[in-house]
Design an enzyme around this catalytic site. Structure first.
Site, PDB file in Angstrom:
ATOM      1  N   ASP A 167      -6.125   8.896   9.991  1.00 11.78           N
ATOM      2  CA  ASP A 167      -4.686   8.770  10.348  1.00 11.78           C
ATOM      3  C   ASP A 167      -4.288   8.794  11.837  1.00 11.78           C
ATOM      4  O   ASP A 167      -4.744  10.049  12.149  1.00 11.78           O
ATOM      5  CB  ASP A 167      -3.813   9.289   9.396  1.00 11.78           C
ATOM      6  CG  ASP A 167      -3.759   8.384   7.924  1.00 11.78           C
ATOM      7  OD1 ASP A 167      -4.104   7.277   8.008  1.00 11.78           O
ATOM      8  OD2 ASP A 167      -3.590   9.545   7.081  1.00 11.78           O
ATOM      9  N   GLU A 214       0.936  -1.075   0.076  1.00 13.91           N
ATOM     10  CA  GLU A 214      -0.069   0.152  -0.191  1.00 13.91           C
ATOM     11  C   GLU A 214       0.897   1.216  -0.060  1.00 13.91           C
ATOM     12  O   GLU A 214       1.538   1.442   1.032  1.00 13.91           O
ATOM     13  CB  GLU A 214      -0.931   0.007   1.381  1.00 13.91           C
ATOM     14  CG  GLU A 214      -2.065  -0.973   1.437  1.00 13.91           C
ATOM     15  CD  GLU A 214      -2.984  -0.709   2.568  1.00 13.91           C
ATOM     16  OE1 GLU A 214      -2.898   0.285   2.998  1.00 13.91           O
ATOM     17  OE2 GLU A 214      -3.635  -1.563   2.834  1.00 13.91           O
TER      18      GLU A 214
END
Length: 269
Positions: free
Chosen positions: A64, A53
């Site tokens: 995040d 990724e």
């Protein structure tokens, strides 16, 4: 090699797919290429990641945690631009691993969905994970991705209703990303107990492979998740190891995780 083939080959070897995440351009573009290569290479005995990724650093993340936020901020301060993503994707594709991009929707929207899909496919990218884009608002992206034969990878979460899981599974391809906990990304001391149930619920609606992310940070965690999921996704822990020990540490950690998901040794040539 397609994502379908990657997961099929891992299943044949009786291992889960190891999926590793790092932000593109962290800490610099050349350094990130070396880190991605190390992530795939492993330690020379046990190989590392099957799927990589490649995250697009974003200045205003909503999912995040602090580790990825800090790494993304460093990449942006060091001058990362989206156009550099495609060279990094090409470098990962050359390793033989399967590159996918993880991004919030805004960078794709600004680049132009069709142009982004075109350039990603040309670089050897296989798909895109869009954590803040839900299938019922993704018509433009779905059309562009299908036109350029990219997999559309969406997220399901413990809070997803059965209807939402079914809709997400129907719109996706490649694999489904099961976020094992509610909240932001980051390594945790244990894998969420809801992960197994989420995978079970998701498989009732699809034959797509299911990868589990959010919280995996050790080979033991990887082994635990590999017992019930098709893929084990590791992000923040790779960033931590890169910051501590550079590419050598990333390669060693990838091999540890590889053994955790069921890899035995480097396949014979």
């Amino acid at each position: 090699m397609s994502l379908h083939e990657v997961f099929r080959d891992c299943a044949t070897r009786r291992s889960a797919a190891l999926i590793g995440y790092l932000p593109a351009g962290f800490p610099t573009v050349p350094d990130s290429v070396e880190l991605f290569r190390a992530m795939v290479r492993g330690d020379g005995d046990t190989p590392g990641c099957d799927v990589v990724e490649i995250g697009i650093p974003y200045s205003d993340p909503v999912m995040d945690g602090p580790t990825i936020q800090a790494a993304s901020g460093e990449a942006l301060r060091n001058g990362f631009r989206v156009r550099q993503l495609f060279d990094i994707v090409s470098a990962v594709a050359e390793t033989g691993a399967a590159p996918v991009v993880m991004t919030y929707w805004n960078p794709v929207h600004r680049y132009g969905p069709d142009a982004f899909a075109r350039d990603l496919a040309a670089a050897g990218g296989l798909g895109v994970i869009t954590p803040d884009l839900v299938p019922d608002e993704a018509d433009e992206w779905l059309a562009a991705a299908r036109q350029h034969r990219l997999d559309r990878i969406f997220l399901v979460a413990p809070s997803s209703t059965e209807r939402r899981v079914a809709m997400t599974a129907g719109a996706g391809s490649g694999f489904l990303y099961a976020a094992s906990v509610m909240g932001v990304t980051g390594a945790r001391d244990s894998v969420s107990g809801s992960a197994r149930e989420l995978v079970r619920r998701t498989r009732a609606h699809t034959e797509l492979p299911v990868g589990v992310g959010l919280g995996v940070r050790t080979a033991g965690h990887a082994a635990e998740v590999a017992e019930f999921a098709d893929g084990v996704i590791v992000g923040s822990a790779f960033i931590d190891r890169a910051g501590q020990d550079g590419a050598a540490g990333v390669a060693e950690f990838a091999a540890e995780l590889g053994r955790g998901v069921g890899k035995s040794s480097t396949p014979a040539p």
